[in-house]
Scaffold this motif. Structure first.
Motif, PDB file in Angstrom:
ATOM      1  N   LEU A  72       4.504 -80.326  23.131  1.00 14.54           N
ATOM      2  CA  LEU A  72       4.125 -79.777  21.297  1.00 14.54           C
ATOM      3  C   LEU A  72       2.882 -79.315  21.218  1.00 14.54           C
ATOM      4  O   LEU A  72       2.540 -78.471  20.465  1.00 14.54           O
ATOM      5  CB  LEU A  72       4.288 -81.237  20.460  1.00 14.54           C
ATOM      6  CG  LEU A  72       5.809 -81.561  20.387  1.00 14.54           C
ATOM      7  CD1 LEU A  72       5.892 -82.832  19.757  1.00 14.54           C
ATOM      8  CD2 LEU A  72       6.636 -80.596  19.526  1.00 14.54           C
ATOM      9  N   PHE A  73       1.899 -79.742  22.133  1.00 18.92           N
ATOM     10  CA  PHE A  73       0.450 -79.335  21.959  1.00 18.92           C
ATOM     11  C   PHE A  73       0.466 -77.741  22.344  1.00 18.92           C
ATOM     12  O   PHE A  73      -0.293 -76.832  21.758  1.00 18.92           O
ATOM     13  CB  PHE A  73      -0.237 -80.121  22.806  1.00 18.92           C
ATOM     14  CG  PHE A  73      -1.651 -79.487  23.156  1.00 18.92           C
ATOM     15  CD1 PHE A  73      -2.645 -79.446  22.026  1.00 18.92           C
ATOM     16  CD2 PHE A  73      -1.819 -78.641  24.115  1.00 18.92           C
ATOM     17  CE1 PHE A  73      -3.923 -78.695  22.064  1.00 18.92           C
ATOM     18  CE2 PHE A  73      -3.172 -78.066  24.201  1.00 18.92           C
ATOM     19  CZ  PHE A  73      -4.107 -78.241  23.433  1.00 18.92           C
ATOM     20  N   ALA A 106       6.503 -71.200   8.849  1.00 19.71           N
ATOM     21  CA  ALA A 106       7.504 -72.049   8.238  1.00 19.71           C
ATOM     22  C   ALA A 106       8.500 -72.768   9.360  1.00 19.71           C
ATOM     23  O   ALA A 106       8.650 -74.032   9.303  1.00 19.71           O
ATOM     24  CB  ALA A 106       8.343 -71.542   7.035  1.00 19.71           C
ATOM     25  N   GLU A 107       8.827 -71.841  10.194  1.00 13.50           N
ATOM     26  CA  GLU A 107       9.658 -72.262  11.628  1.00 13.50           C
ATOM     27  C   GLU A 107       8.826 -73.421  12.337  1.00 13.50           C
ATOM     28  O   GLU A 107       9.679 -74.316  12.732  1.00 13.50           O
ATOM     29  CB  GLU A 107      10.035 -71.088  12.259  1.00 13.50           C
ATOM     30  CG  GLU A 107      11.144 -70.123  11.733  1.00 13.50           C
ATOM     31  CD  GLU A 107      11.242 -68.911  12.435  1.00 13.50           C
ATOM     32  OE1 GLU A 107      10.800 -68.827  13.773  1.00 13.50           O
ATOM     33  OE2 GLU A 107      12.168 -67.982  12.169  1.00 13.50           O
ATOM     34  N   GLY A 111       9.705 -77.447  12.531  1.00 16.45           N
ATOM     35  CA  GLY A 111       9.955 -78.007  14.016  1.00 16.45           C
ATOM     36  C   GLY A 111       8.869 -79.112  14.113  1.00 16.45           C
ATOM     37  O   GLY A 111       9.413 -80.136  14.711  1.00 16.45           O
ATOM     38  N   LEU A 112       7.650 -78.985  13.504  1.00 17.72           N
ATOM     39  CA  LEU A 112       6.814 -80.265  13.443  1.00 17.72           C
ATOM     40  C   LEU A 112       7.395 -81.499  12.589  1.00 17.72           C
ATOM     41  O   LEU A 112       7.387 -82.555  13.321  1.00 17.72           O
ATOM     42  CB  LEU A 112       5.435 -79.849  12.952  1.00 17.72           C
ATOM     43  CG  LEU A 112       4.537 -80.951  12.788  1.00 17.72           C
ATOM     44  CD1 LEU A 112       4.234 -81.489  14.086  1.00 17.72           C
ATOM     45  CD2 LEU A 112       2.953 -80.637  12.019  1.00 17.72           C
ATOM     46  N   VAL A 113       8.118 -80.996  11.374  1.00 14.55           N
ATOM     47  CA  VAL A 113       8.670 -81.998  10.666  1.00 14.55           C
ATOM     48  C   VAL A 113       9.898 -82.621  11.669  1.00 14.55           C
ATOM     49  O   VAL A 113       9.985 -84.066  11.614  1.00 14.55           O
ATOM     50  CB  VAL A 113       9.124 -81.539   9.239  1.00 14.55           C
ATOM     51  CG1 VAL A 113       9.987 -82.324   8.578  1.00 14.55           C
ATOM     52  CG2 VAL A 113       7.863 -81.074   8.499  1.00 14.55           C
ATOM     53  N   GLY A 119      10.400 -89.031  15.930  1.00 11.89           N
ATOM     54  CA  GLY A 119       9.435 -90.087  16.652  1.00 11.89           C
ATOM     55  C   GLY A 119       8.842 -89.743  17.852  1.00 11.89           C
ATOM     56  O   GLY A 119       8.305 -90.273  18.946  1.00 11.89           O
ATOM     57  N   ALA A 120       8.969 -88.069  18.077  1.00 12.13           N
ATOM     58  CA  ALA A 120       8.369 -87.585  19.188  1.00 12.13           C
ATOM     59  C   ALA A 120       6.801 -87.547  19.493  1.00 12.13           C
ATOM     60  O   ALA A 120       6.222 -87.723  20.348  1.00 12.13           O
ATOM     61  CB  ALA A 120       8.505 -86.109  19.368  1.00 12.13           C
TER      62      ALA A 120
END
Length: 124
Positions: A72-73, A106-107, A111-113, A119-120
């Motif tokens: 994710l980072f 927005a994409e 993905g963050l939401v 719970g990632a």
């Protein structure tokens, strides 16, 4: 006869660069030896980034949450890498570039939401 006095500034610059780089490399080593911080202890040798011992059975189970956070980072770091050149040239590219970047952001926000809801990002 060749006049080598024109190369004196280059040689001086090279000498200063070698002296400074040698100082930055060898001075911390000398200070470490003098202060005794080079002595290994169990705390210094313990793992602190990956969460599992480095020299054990490679087939052992380990926690994958570290890798999820790392992925994710990297994704959001790449987003920032794409934003800088876009921000510099957005006014010359027009509305098409602005709209396409808003779709991209927005994409990534979706993905963050999604990752947040799954719970990632939670670390127990």
């Amino acid at each position: 006869m060749v006049d080598l006095s024109h190369y004196l500034p280059i040689l001086l610059f090279l000498g200063v660069a070698i002296a400074l780089s040698s100082t930055f490399v060898f001075l911390p080593m000398a200070v470490s030896r003098l202060t005794g911080s080079h002595k290994p202890t169990p705390e210094k040798l313990s793992e602190y980034e990956c969460g599992f011992p480095a020299f054990e059975d490679p087939r052992s189970q380990f926690d994958v949450r570290f890798y999820l956070i790392a992925i994710l980072f990297i994704i959001f770091d790449l987003e920032a890498a794409f934003l800088y050149p876009w921000a510099v040239s957005v006014f010359t590219l027009g509305w098409t570039a602005w709209i396409s970047m808003m779709v991209f952001i927005a994409e990534l926000a979706l993905g963050l939401v999604y990752a947040w809801k799954k719970g990632a990002l939670d670390w127990e």
